[in-house]
Design a protein around this motif. Structure first.
Motif, short mmCIF file in Angstrom:
data_model
loop_
_atom_site.label_atom_id
_atom_site.label_comp_id
_atom_site.label_asym_id
_atom_site.label_seq_id
_atom_site.Cartn_x
_atom_site.Cartn_y
_atom_site.Cartn_z
N ALA B 110 -32.33 19.65 37.83
CA ALA B 110 -31.28 18.68 38.16
C ALA B 110 -30.67 18.04 36.92
N ASP B 111 -31.49 17.79 35.88
CA ASP B 111 -30.94 17.08 34.72
C ASP B 111 -30.05 18.00 33.86
N ARG B 112 -30.02 19.27 34.15
CA ARG B 112 -29.08 20.15 33.47
C ARG B 112 -27.91 20.52 34.37
N ASP B 113 -27.87 19.93 35.57
CA ASP B 113 -26.75 20.20 36.48
C ASP B 113 -26.33 18.88 37.11
N VAL B 114 -26.03 17.93 36.24
CA VAL B 114 -25.83 16.56 36.68
C VAL B 114 -24.68 16.45 37.69
N GLY B 115 -23.60 17.13 37.42
CA GLY B 115 -22.46 17.06 38.35
C GLY B 115 -22.65 17.92 39.59
N GLY B 116 -23.74 18.69 39.65
CA GLY B 116 -23.96 19.56 40.80
C GLY B 116 -23.06 20.77 40.83
N VAL B 117 -22.40 21.07 39.70
CA VAL B 117 -21.46 22.19 39.66
C VAL B 117 -22.17 23.53 39.88
N MET B 118 -23.33 23.71 39.22
CA MET B 118 -24.01 24.99 39.36
C MET B 118 -24.55 25.18 40.78
#
Lengths: 378, 378
Positions: B110-118
C-alpha cells in the motif's frame, strides 16, 4: 439466528481463534468429519470414459498428452469432461504439469475498495501464498454469473486449486453455496454471513470489537452522547459493526435510542447523516462510523456548522485508510491486521487442501485503534 | 538523451500513438524485424535430451505425462530442463494443459501505491485480459532477486505467458533487461526510462502533458508565480513530470528559476517544501505537484500559515486519488485513463505474443484535469 458452539483459545498474538466443534447443530444426522455431500457424487475418470465409450487411458491421454489422440476423439472426451464436471485429482495434476499451485482471488473496482483494504489484503495474501509455494490468480468479474463461470473454468482446468472469497452480506451467499455444492475448496476473508459459521473456513477481523474500542475511547475522553452513523441493514457486516457500538454503549449505561442514522457507505451520506444529528436540539458530542468514508463526511458536516472535529465533536472511522491519514484533522480509525489475516488465510487453505475432510477452522482477529486529532479530551 | 524516431498518429480518442520506425538508431547493424538475440540461442528439446542422454520422446513425457517415467529419469530430465532454461513452445503447451493463458503482474504494498493507481490499473487489466481469454497471475516480491525468480519460474512452467511491468526510473532497468535477455514477452505500463523507447512495447500516460494542463489551468485563473514541488531526480518519471511544468511555464513566458523544491513523495515533504516556498518574501500564488500526496502536504502548509487553499493559493495534484476527493477543499488533480491504458496493454500483449518478431509498438495516452475547489479564479 443460527447457533453454533465454538471453543475459544487465545493465540500468541492475543487474538481469539475459534475451533468449530459442531456444524449445522444437533440432529443434522451428519457424521462428524465428513463433507455435507457424499464423496461419490464427484465425477470420476471412469464416468467420463463410460459416457464417451472409450477407455480410462484415453481420457487420461486427453488431459495429459492430447497430441496422442485424434482430434475427433479428443473433442468428444473434452466435451464429456466439461459436461460431467470431471476434474483430475491434485496429486496427478501437480506431477503432470509441475505448475506452481494457485489460489483465486476476485478484484474489485476502486469504488468498491475505497479504503484500499482489499488491495492491501491481496498484496499480503500474495506474499503469504508465495512462501507456501502458491501463486495468486486474480480476476475481475462484473456479475455473479461471470464470477461463477471464471471460478468453474479455472478450477476445472487446474489453473486454480482453491479460492479466497469475501461475503459481506447475505446477498453474497450464492457464491459460497455454489462453491460448497461443487466441492471447490475456499476460505472466506470475512465471515459467511447467513451460513452456519462453523460450516466454512474463514478468517475475519472482529469489526464489532473495533467499534467497541472506538466507543470506549470516546467515553474515556469524556463523551456521553455518542451517535452511530450506520450502514443500511444487510444481514451481515452492517449489523455486526453496529452491534459493537450498541454493546459498548450498553456496558457504559449510555443511551442508544434515536442515536443511529443509517445510509449507503459514502462521503455524502456521512455528511448528511451527521448533519441531521448535529442539527438536533441536543446534538451528540461523539460520532462513531463504520468506515473512514462516512467519518470524513461527518467531519465536513461539523465544519459546515462551524464546529471543529476533535475539539467540538469526537469522530472515529474504520479501516485506517489513506483518507484517514490525509484529512485535517487526522481521523482516528480502526486498523485491520491484514498481514496476519493473510497468513492465517493461507494456513487455513493449506489445511483444507491437505485434509479436505477435516472440520472447518475459523480465525477471528482483533483490530486496533489508531488515535489521531479527530478525537481529543473534552 | 537517447534519440529515437517515431511516427505519430492521432487515435480515435485524440490520443497519440507512436509507431517505432527504428530502434537503437542507425548503425546498430540489426536487421529490422528480428529480435536482438538470435533465435537459435533458445534451448530446444533436443538439447535437453542430449544433455541427459535420453530421447526427445522421454523429455516430452517428462513434461506432459511424467507418470510414465521412472522417478530417477524424471528428476534428471527436469534438472536439465531447469539448467538449460528450456521451455515447451506455446502451441504444444496450450494443447497439453488447456489452461487459460495468463499474464503476470507484480503487486505493490500500500505504501508504494498511495493513490491506488496500480490497484485500479490491475482491476482494469484483469477485466481487459479476461475478454481476451487471459487470466492475471499477480505476485508480491520484496526484492529484485525474488521478482526475477518468480518471473523465470512461472514463465518456464507455463503458468504465465507474458508480463506487464512498470519501470518508473533507471533504477528499475534491470528487470526489462532481464526479460529482453531471456526473450520473455512483456509490455511496460509506463515507459522503460533509460532504454531506447522504441525497443520495448509500452503503454503510458503522458505525465508531462498532464502537468502542462495544470499550469495552463492556473494561468487561466490569473496565477503568474507558479512553483513546482518535484520528486528527487530519478532519470525517468520525476524528470518527465517536471518537464511538463517547465515547458508550460516557458510557453507562457513565466519564470521557473528558484521555483522548484524537490523531495521524496510523501505528505510531510509536500508540507515542508511548500512551507519553504510560502515563507519567501515573494511567495508563489500557485503550487503544482506531481502527486496528490505532495499536494495534500502543500495544503497543510497553507493552513498552518493562515492561507486558504483555493482562495489564497492554487494547488494541483496528480492521480485523482481518494485523497484528492476527501480533503477539504477538494483537490484539483490529473486523472489517468486507466481503463483505456489497460485495454491497450492487452492489445499490445496479444500482438506481441502472436507476432514476436514484429516491431514494438508504443501508446502514449493523454490524462485529464479534474477541477475541484483547490483552484479558483483569483
Amino acid at each position: 439466528m443460527l447457533s453454533f458452539d465454538v471453543t475459544k483459545s487465545t493465540e500468541e498474538d492475543g487474538n481469539m481463534k475459534f475451533n468449530a466443534k459442531t456444524s449445522l447443530g444437533a440432529g443434522s444426522g451428519r457424521d462428524e468429519g465428513t463433507r455435507s455431500k457424499p464423496r461419490s457424487s464427484r465425477p470420476t475418470m471412469a464416468m467420463v470414459a463410460e459416457r464417451v465409450g472409450v477407455s480410462t487411458q484415453t481420457v487420461s491421454f486427453a488431459l495429459s498428452s492430447p497430441g496422442r489422440l485424434s482430434p475427433a476423439t479428443l473433442r468428444k472426451v473434452l466435451k464429456a469432461v466439461d459436461e460431467l464436471g470431471y476434474r483430475p485429482n491434485q496429486a496427478a495434476r501437480s506431477l503432470r504439469s509441475r505448475s506452481p499451485q494457485a489460489l483465486g482471488f476476485r478484484l474489485y473496482p476502486a469504488d468498491r475498495d475505497v479504503g484500499g483494504v482489499m488491495a492491501s489484503y491481496l498484496y499480503e495474501l500474495s506474499a503469504a501464498a508465495r512462501k507456501a509455494g502458491y501463486g495468486v490468480f486474480s480476476y475481475a468479474a462484473e456479475t455473479y454469473e461471470e464470477e461463477t463461470q471464471i471460478v468453474e473454468e479455472t478450477f476445472r482446468r487446474n489453473t486454480v486449486d482453491c479460492f479466497v472469497i469475501t461475503c459481506p452480506s447475505s446477498d453474497d451467499l450464492p457464491l459460497p453455496l455454489f462453491l460448497l455444492e461443487r466441492q471447490i475448496p475456499f476460505v472466506v476473508f470475512g465471515r459467511p454471513w447467513g451460513l452456519p459459521m462453523s460450516d466454512c473456513w474463514w478468517v475475519d477481523v472482529d469489526g464489532a470489537a473495533g467499534l467497541e474500542q472506538a466507543v470506549n475511547h470516546l467515553v474515556e475522553l469524556g463523551h456521553r452522547r455518542i451517535a452511530y452513523l450506520g450502514w443500511e441493514k444487510s444481514a451481515g457486516l452492517a449489523e455486526d459493526r453496529e452491534s459493537g457500538w450498541q454493546r459498548a454503549m450498553g456496558s457504559h449505561g449510555l443511551p442508544t435510542r434515536g442515536m443511529i442514522v443509517r445510509g449507503p457507505d459514502d462521503v455524502e451520506t456521512g455528511r448528511r447523516a451527521a448533519g441531521e444529528l448535529l442539527d438536533r436540539q441536543t446534538p451528540p458530542t461523539g460520532i462513531i462510523c463504520p468506515s473512514d468514508t462516512m467519518a470524513i463526511g461527518a467531519m465536513r458536516a461539523c465544519r459546515e456548522r462551524g464546529l471543529e472535529p476533535g475539539r467540538d465533536v469526537g469522530i472515529t472511522g474504520y479501516d485506517d485508510s489513506l483518507g484517514a491519514r490525509v484529512v485535517t484533522p487526522g481521523l482516528t480509525s480502526i486498523a485491520q491486521p491484514l498481514e496476519t489475516a493473510a497468513k492465517h488465510t493461507v494456513r487455513l487453505l493449506l489445511d483444507l487442501l491437505n485434509n479436505p475432510d477435516s472440520k472447518p477452522e475459523q480465525v477471528l482477529l482483533r483490530p486496533s485503534l489508531v488515535v489521531r486529532e479527530s478525537t481529543v479530551p473534552r
